[in-house]
Design an enzyme around this catalytic site. Structure first.
Site, short mmCIF file in Angstrom:
data_model
loop_
_atom_site.label_atom_id
_atom_site.label_comp_id
_atom_site.label_asym_id
_atom_site.label_seq_id
_atom_site.Cartn_x
_atom_site.Cartn_y
_atom_site.Cartn_z
NE ARG A 294 -3.74 -2.48 0.78
CZ ARG A 294 -3.59 -3.74 0.35
NH1 ARG A 294 -2.63 -4.04 -0.52
NH2 ARG A 294 -4.40 -4.69 0.75
CB SER B 274 -8.60 -0.68 4.93
OG SER B 274 -9.14 -1.86 4.40
CD GLU C 73 -5.14 1.26 2.84
OE1 GLU C 73 -4.72 0.23 3.38
OE2 GLU C 73 -6.07 1.28 2.02
#
Ligand code: FAD
Ligand code: NAP
Length: 337
Positions: free
Chosen positions: A163, A237, A333
């Site tokens: 990520r 998320s 994130e």
């Protein structure tokens, strides 16, 4: 292209946070980008929004907010095994996935139904069900605002990680990604080991494994587990799954015998952040207009006209509580604006 003033961004972020953009411009042509970004009459503070599905807006946005809606998919070349597609950054990611599947081109089918644009995919090297965008990205072309020229980064240059990429670090805020070149496979390699894919394929009673069937399985699982941002605002998320030393994991396991983990290297493991958050009692909680989703503790949601500050405060509470209980520091994130 029309410059607008004091525009609500509520419809341009999947959390549905109602803040304003001081100036707002919708970009529909990639070849307008150099002229636009060197125009000294426009505010020099600039923010790029694609699908707005990975941002948390905590305040009114000063300067110029650019909404990327550039379109175009071009077949650059092909051989017996591969095709190379040059895709404009404003294309919708899921539509690209379905386009590839429609042509029988494999490599991104596990990434079906991820919201957002193609240009944001390299930004956090989007991933799901054991596949990451980096596996299909050949190169990324971007307008560099300081160098005032187009740059092209090959897959290695992008420094893709979990990520993560160079666009979150060295090039953060410095580039407008205009195109991504994907190398897709004519002969598929199926990835069905991850998460619930196998079980869903059985449930679907699929006779022959195809990339279309895998994408459909992913779509079914995601639709049943994840809140649809159109119904309940969210940005997927909120935190990354933390990677911790294997020794720390062994120690945690003595007290928390059920703690799940997946090996990353010989010395490190990945612990699902959703499990940690659930163990701290946050799953399904409500704080003012925000809260944690009932089915997926990793997803913070907009229950009722929440604000960016409310969501941020809840995320702080989660970070602190998880840290106190497990000595693990969660990393967000979602990009905080
Ligand atoms: P935005 O939110 O608009 O922007 C994100 C960041 O990228 C911002 O900093 C923005 O400035 C920058 N950016 C956007 N476009 C450009 C550009 N052209 N040039 C330079 N910078 C740019 N992510 C996953 O990895 N896997 C998942 O499975 C997943 N599932 C999700 C499920 C849901 C329900 C939701 C809401 C989100 C999910 N996400 C997932 C997160 C999100 O969809 C991805 O991060 C996606 O790539 C964001 O795309 P976007 O266009 O909406 O980016
Ligand atoms: P899940 O299948 O319930 O699994 C929970 C977590 O365990 C996932 O986050 C995943 O990590 C990890 N995991 C599961 N099986 C694994 C395996 N075989 N090997 C290594 N790690 C494994 O997860 P979910 O919440 O339903 O999500 C399914 C997939 O969609 C995941 O890949 C997830 O990342 C992705 N997703 C991402 C977002 C986002 O916004 N980023 C939102 C929704 C879903 P990873 O997350 O590292 O894969």
């Amino acid at each position: 292209m029309q410059l607008q003033k004091n525009i609500s961004l509520k419809g341009y972020n999947t959390f549905g946070i109602d803040v304003t953009a001081e100036y707002f411009l919708c970009v529909t042509e990639s070849n307008h980008i150099p002229e636009l970004l060197t125009d000294s009459s426009l505010p020099q503070e600039q923010h790029i929004i694609g699908g707005g599905s990975n941002i948390l807006l905590t305040k009114n946005q000063s300067g110029l907010t650019l909404l990327n809606q550039t379109k175009g998919i071009e077949l650059l070349k092909e051989d017996n095994n591969h095709v190379w597609l040059k895709v404009a950054s404003g294309e919708v990611w899921h539509e690209l996935v379905m386009y590839a599947i429609g042509h029988g081109w494999a490599g991104i089918e596990n990434l079906a139904l991820i919201p957002g644009t193609v240009g944001a995919a390299p930004m956090q090297n989007i991933g799901a069900y054991g596949i990451e965008a980096k596996g299909a990205i050949e190169s990324v072309t971007a307008w560099h605002k300081e160098q005032k020229e187009f740059i092209t980064l090959n897959n290695n240059d992008c420094q893709f990680g979990y990520r993560d990429s160079i666009f979150k670090h060295e090039l953060k805020g410095k580039v407008f990604i205009t195109h991504v070149v994907f190398k897709l496979n004519k002969q598929p390699t199926f990835h069905t080991e991850y998460g619930a894919i196998k079980a869903e394929l059985e449930n679907m009673q699929v006779n022959e494994l195809t990339i279309k069937a895998i994408a459909q399985a992913v779509i079914n699982i995601r639709s049943s587990k994840l809140p649809d941002p159109k119904v309940m605002g969210n940005a997927g998320s909120f935190f990354k799954n933390p990677t911790i030393p294997a020794a720390q994991y062994e120690q945690l396991k003595q007290e928390h015998t059920q703690i799940p983990a997946y090996p990353v290297t010989d010395d490190t493991v990945k612990v699902p952040a959703g499990w940690l958050i659930e163990q701290c009692g946050f799953k399904g909680c409500t704080r003012g207009g925000t809260g944690v989703h009932e089915k997926q503790a990793l997803v913070l949601v907009n229950r009722n006209n929440t604000t960016g500050k409310e969501v941020w405060d809840l995320s702080e509470e989660i970070v602190q509580t998880v840290h106190d209980k497990f000595d693990i520091m969660l990393e967000r994130e979602v990009q905080i604006w």
